[in-house]
Design a protein around this motif. Structure first.
Motif, PDB file in Angstrom:
ATOM      1  N   THR A   1      10.553  -6.423  15.682  1.00 23.84           N
ATOM      2  CA  THR A   1      10.070  -7.456  16.608  1.00 23.84           C
ATOM      3  C   THR A   1       8.763  -7.046  17.282  1.00 23.84           C
ATOM      4  O   THR A   1       8.204  -7.818  18.066  1.00 23.84           O
ATOM      5  N   SER A   2       8.271  -5.864  16.989  1.00 21.26           N
ATOM      6  CA  SER A   2       7.059  -5.355  17.628  1.00 21.26           C
ATOM      7  C   SER A   2       5.827  -5.652  16.776  1.00 21.26           C
ATOM      8  O   SER A   2       5.852  -5.460  15.552  1.00 21.26           O
ATOM      9  N   PRO A   3       4.715  -6.105  17.404  1.00 27.03           N
ATOM     10  CA  PRO A   3       3.470  -6.289  16.653  1.00 27.03           C
ATOM     11  C   PRO A   3       2.987  -4.996  16.010  1.00 27.03           C
ATOM     12  O   PRO A   3       2.429  -5.015  14.912  1.00 27.03           O
ATOM     13  N   LEU A   4       3.214  -3.866  16.678  1.00 25.50           N
ATOM     14  CA  LEU A   4       2.797  -2.587  16.117  1.00 25.50           C
ATOM     15  C   LEU A   4       3.519  -2.277  14.809  1.00 25.50           C
ATOM     16  O   LEU A   4       2.941  -1.694  13.890  1.00 25.50           O
ATOM     17  N   PHE A   5       4.794  -2.651  14.733  1.00 22.93           N
ATOM     18  CA  PHE A   5       5.536  -2.433  13.500  1.00 22.93           C
ATOM     19  C   PHE A   5       4.943  -3.258  12.371  1.00 22.93           C
ATOM     20  O   PHE A   5       4.764  -2.769  11.244  1.00 22.93           O
ATOM     21  N   GLU A   6       4.598  -4.513  12.666  1.00 22.77           N
ATOM     22  CA  GLU A   6       4.007  -5.392  11.646  1.00 22.77           C
ATOM     23  C   GLU A   6       2.661  -4.852  11.188  1.00 22.77           C
ATOM     24  O   GLU A   6       2.349  -4.849  10.001  1.00 22.77           O
ATOM     25  N   VAL A   7       1.852  -4.374  12.139  1.00 16.09           N
ATOM     26  CA  VAL A   7       0.556  -3.808  11.789  1.00 16.09           C
ATOM     27  C   VAL A   7       0.739  -2.564  10.924  1.00 16.09           C
ATOM     28  O   VAL A   7       0.070  -2.398   9.891  1.00 16.09           O
ATOM     29  N   ALA A   8       1.654  -1.672  11.317  1.00 13.59           N
ATOM     30  CA  ALA A   8       1.896  -0.448  10.556  1.00 13.59           C
ATOM     31  C   ALA A   8       2.358  -0.761   9.134  1.00 13.59           C
ATOM     32  O   ALA A   8       1.868  -0.168   8.158  1.00 13.59           O
ATOM     33  N   LEU A   9       3.296  -1.706   9.014  1.00 12.75           N
ATOM     34  CA  LEU A   9       3.825  -2.061   7.696  1.00 12.75           C
ATOM     35  C   LEU A   9       2.746  -2.683   6.815  1.00 12.75           C
ATOM     36  O   LEU A   9       2.568  -2.290   5.650  1.00 12.75           O
ATOM     37  N   CYS A  10       1.987  -3.643   7.365  1.00 11.53           N
ATOM     38  CA  CYS A  10       0.972  -4.342   6.574  1.00 11.53           C
ATOM     39  C   CYS A  10      -0.181  -3.426   6.202  1.00 11.53           C
ATOM     40  O   CYS A  10      -0.702  -3.502   5.080  1.00 11.53           O
ATOM     41  N   VAL A  11      -0.597  -2.565   7.125  1.00 13.81           N
ATOM     42  CA  VAL A  11      -1.694  -1.648   6.813  1.00 13.81           C
ATOM     43  C   VAL A  11      -1.263  -0.665   5.725  1.00 13.81           C
ATOM     44  O   VAL A  11      -2.036  -0.378   4.795  1.00 13.81           O
ATOM     45  N   ALA A  12      -0.039  -0.160   5.817  1.00 18.56           N
ATOM     46  CA  ALA A  12       0.460   0.763   4.792  1.00 18.56           C
ATOM     47  C   ALA A  12       0.524   0.082   3.425  1.00 18.56           C
ATOM     48  O   ALA A  12       0.094   0.645   2.404  1.00 18.56           O
ATOM     49  N   LEU A  13       1.040  -1.152   3.404  1.00 18.81           N
ATOM     50  CA  LEU A  13       1.142  -1.884   2.141  1.00 18.81           C
ATOM     51  C   LEU A  13      -0.233  -2.258   1.601  1.00 18.81           C
ATOM     52  O   LEU A  13      -0.492  -2.149   0.398  1.00 18.81           O
ATOM     53  N   TYR A  14      -1.135  -2.691   2.503  1.00 17.14           N
ATOM     54  CA  TYR A  14      -2.455  -3.120   2.030  1.00 17.14           C
ATOM     55  C   TYR A  14      -3.296  -1.932   1.573  1.00 17.14           C
ATOM     56  O   TYR A  14      -4.087  -2.055   0.638  1.00 17.14           O
ATOM     57  N   LEU A  15      -3.132  -0.783   2.210  1.00 16.76           N
ATOM     58  CA  LEU A  15      -3.814   0.413   1.735  1.00 16.76           C
ATOM     59  C   LEU A  15      -3.364   0.734   0.312  1.00 16.76           C
ATOM     60  O   LEU A  15      -4.181   1.121  -0.538  1.00 16.76           O
ATOM     61  N   THR A  16      -2.071   0.546   0.052  1.00 15.91           N
ATOM     62  CA  THR A  16      -1.547   0.754  -1.301  1.00 15.91           C
ATOM     63  C   THR A  16      -2.133  -0.256  -2.275  1.00 15.91           C
ATOM     64  O   THR A  16      -2.516   0.088  -3.404  1.00 15.91           O
ATOM     65  N   VAL A  17      -2.221  -1.518  -1.842  1.00 16.69           N
ATOM     66  CA  VAL A  17      -2.800  -2.561  -2.688  1.00 16.69           C
ATOM     67  C   VAL A  17      -4.253  -2.240  -3.022  1.00 16.69           C
ATOM     68  O   VAL A  17      -4.695  -2.342  -4.175  1.00 16.69           O
ATOM     69  N   LEU A  18      -5.029  -1.834  -2.009  1.00 10.48           N
ATOM     70  CA  LEU A  18      -6.434  -1.491  -2.240  1.00 10.48           C
ATOM     71  C   LEU A  18      -6.566  -0.311  -3.189  1.00 10.48           C
ATOM     72  O   LEU A  18      -7.474  -0.277  -4.035  1.00 10.48           O
ATOM     73  N   PHE A  19      -5.658   0.659  -3.050  1.00 12.35           N
ATOM     74  CA  PHE A  19      -5.683   1.799  -3.958  1.00 12.35           C
ATOM     75  C   PHE A  19      -5.469   1.350  -5.396  1.00 12.35           C
ATOM     76  O   PHE A  19      -6.207   1.741  -6.306  1.00 12.35           O
ATOM     77  N   VAL A  20      -4.459   0.502  -5.609  1.00 13.05           N
ATOM     78  CA  VAL A  20      -4.170   0.019  -6.965  1.00 13.05           C
ATOM     79  C   VAL A  20      -5.330  -0.830  -7.485  1.00 13.05           C
ATOM     80  O   VAL A  20      -5.723  -0.719  -8.660  1.00 13.05           O
ATOM     81  N   GLU A  21      -5.910  -1.667  -6.625  1.00  7.96           N
ATOM     82  CA  GLU A  21      -7.033  -2.504  -7.050  1.00  7.96           C
ATOM     83  C   GLU A  21      -8.258  -1.674  -7.410  1.00  7.96           C
ATOM     84  O   GLU A  21      -9.130  -2.144  -8.158  1.00  7.96           O
ATOM     85  N   SER A  22      -8.350  -0.467  -6.871  1.00  9.46           N
ATOM     86  CA  SER A  22      -9.496   0.394  -7.153  1.00  9.46           C
ATOM     87  C   SER A  22      -9.297   1.278  -8.380  1.00  9.46           C
ATOM     88  O   SER A  22     -10.263   1.893  -8.858  1.00  9.46           O
TER      89      SER A  22
END
Length: 395
Positions: A133-154
């Motif tokens: 329920t915390s915005p920080l949790f959502e930010v942490a989860l999305c940043v971790a996932l998107y960093l992974t996505v960017l890595f794969v895209e690169s």
């Protein structure tokens, strides 16, 4: 025509050695940053920063995280334009934008580690103390996932460089899915970074606080991403001109097109800022000292670059486009600084306000230098600025 069209591709792949001055300067900056970080992790924040209980977030959050995430938005913006909306004329800048985005988000993680400490607890939000329920949790989860996505895209550039054709085809087949997933994740965490400040209505100055601040963060991030592609392209085109395959005219057309998108985005951003100001009925505050500073941000770093982008697009002036992009990048950083610590706890006496320690500034510069060095190393060896001859026209 670029020199790359007449130079043997095998020669292009040979890495160019950096100048002695570049090596010395970057070495001193990185060594100093490493020493300061060692001091931070052994003696704590008090020894290396001016943070306190009144200002728990400073330069490392304001720049490395808040600004870094916004400036790295070019990856999802340009990949969405090319692979979802079919704007293939912008494909030459996709890989540099994705690499810049990946390095930007990697610096976000480094900035968080420097600010929070205890790096071994980085996975705690996901495996031990999740707070959905915390915005920080959502930010942490999305940043971790998107960093992974960017890595794969690169990775296609890596697999082309290593000659791993099977893996290159596999990742290429995932392009559309990765782009859509990255767009969703970016939309979520770019806006949620702003949503975190909605819990502090009495701390953040009313001119910057708004119930619509998540929208402000997202739209300004799009403008920052487009502008960062132009700024990064100006440096990359000069530094790696021997690799670039497109003509100068094509490169100019790409930048002019990005200018049009940035002008529209900034116009939308200005409109929603004015709507928020009207809905909150805070016009009277514009006549105060804080109001003048707010107008500097809005007029000088939103309205001005928007007008410059329009003129650059209509008159096809590449230099003006780059000036407008640089102003926009600085403006988004200024906005994040204002929200993070300048206009935060705005009623605190002047002598108690937060001013970054020189060591905080040095570490931030070291992070940027690290990203530049890594970008240069990769671009000198892998097909970032050009298409590999075996994979032309392939995702």
């Amino acid at each position: 025509m670029s020199q790359a069209t007449s130079v043997n591709r095998s020669l292009i792949l040979l890495p160019r050695k950096p100048s002695l001055l570049f090596s010395l300067v970057t070495g001193v900056i990185l060594a100093g940053g490493a020493i300061i970080l060692a001091l931070r992790f052994t003696r704590g924040l008090a020894a290396t920063t001016n943070l306190n209980n009144t200002y728990p977030w400073g330069l490392w959050i304001g720049f490395d995280v808040m600004s870094g995430v916004a400036l790295a938005a070019g990856g999802f913006v340009i990949s969405t334009a090319v692979y979802i909306f079919g704007m293939k004329e912008y494909k030459p800048v996709v890989r540099p934008a994705l690499l810049t985005g990946f390095l930007g988000y990697f610096l976000v993680v480094l900035g968080l580690l420097a600010d929070l400490g205890r790096p071994w607890r980085l996975p705690y939000p996901f495996i031990r103390h999740a707070g959905p329920t915390s915005p920080l949790f959502e930010v942490a989860l999305c940043v971790a996932l998107y960093l992974t996505v960017l890595f794969v895209e690169s990775t296609p550039a890596v697999f082309e460089w290593l000659g791993m054709k099977k893996w290159r085809r596999t990742v290429g087949s995932m392009t559309i899915g990765l782009t859509i997933f990255g767009l969703i994740l970016s939309t979520m965490h770019q806006s949620t970074l702003g949503a975190m400040y909605m819990v502090a209505p009495t701390k953040l100055h009313p001119l910057w606080y708004s119930a619509h601040i998540p929208v402000h963060f997202f739209v300004s991030a799009v403008a920052a991403g487009l502008s960062m592609i132009i700024v990064e392209g100006a440096f990359s085109h000069r530094a790696f001109h021997y690799q670039v395959e497109i003509t100068d005219e094509q490169f100019s057309n790409i930048n002019i097109g990005l200018s049009k998108g940035a002008a529209v985005t900034l116009a939308v951003y200005f409109a929603i800022k004015m709507v928020s100001l009207a809905l909150d009925d805070e016009w009277r505050l514009l006549g105060t000292g804080w109001g003048l500073w707010y107008l500097v941000e809005i007029v000088g770093f939103v309205v001005l670059p928007c007008v410059l982008f329009v003129v650059a697009y209509r008159e096809r002036r590449l230099t003006l486009s780059r000036v407008a992009a640089a102003i926009t990048v600085v403006g988004v950083m200024l906005n994040r600084f204002n929200i993070t610590f300048v206009a935060f706890n705005w009623n605190v006496p002047a002598d108690q306000r937060y001013i970054p320690n020189w060591m905080e500034v040095w570490v931030t510069v070291a992070f940027i230098t690290f990203a530049v060095v890594v970008f240069r190393w990769i671009a000198n060896r892998m097909p970032i600025m050009y298409e590999h001859p075996d994979w032309k026209g392939v995702h």
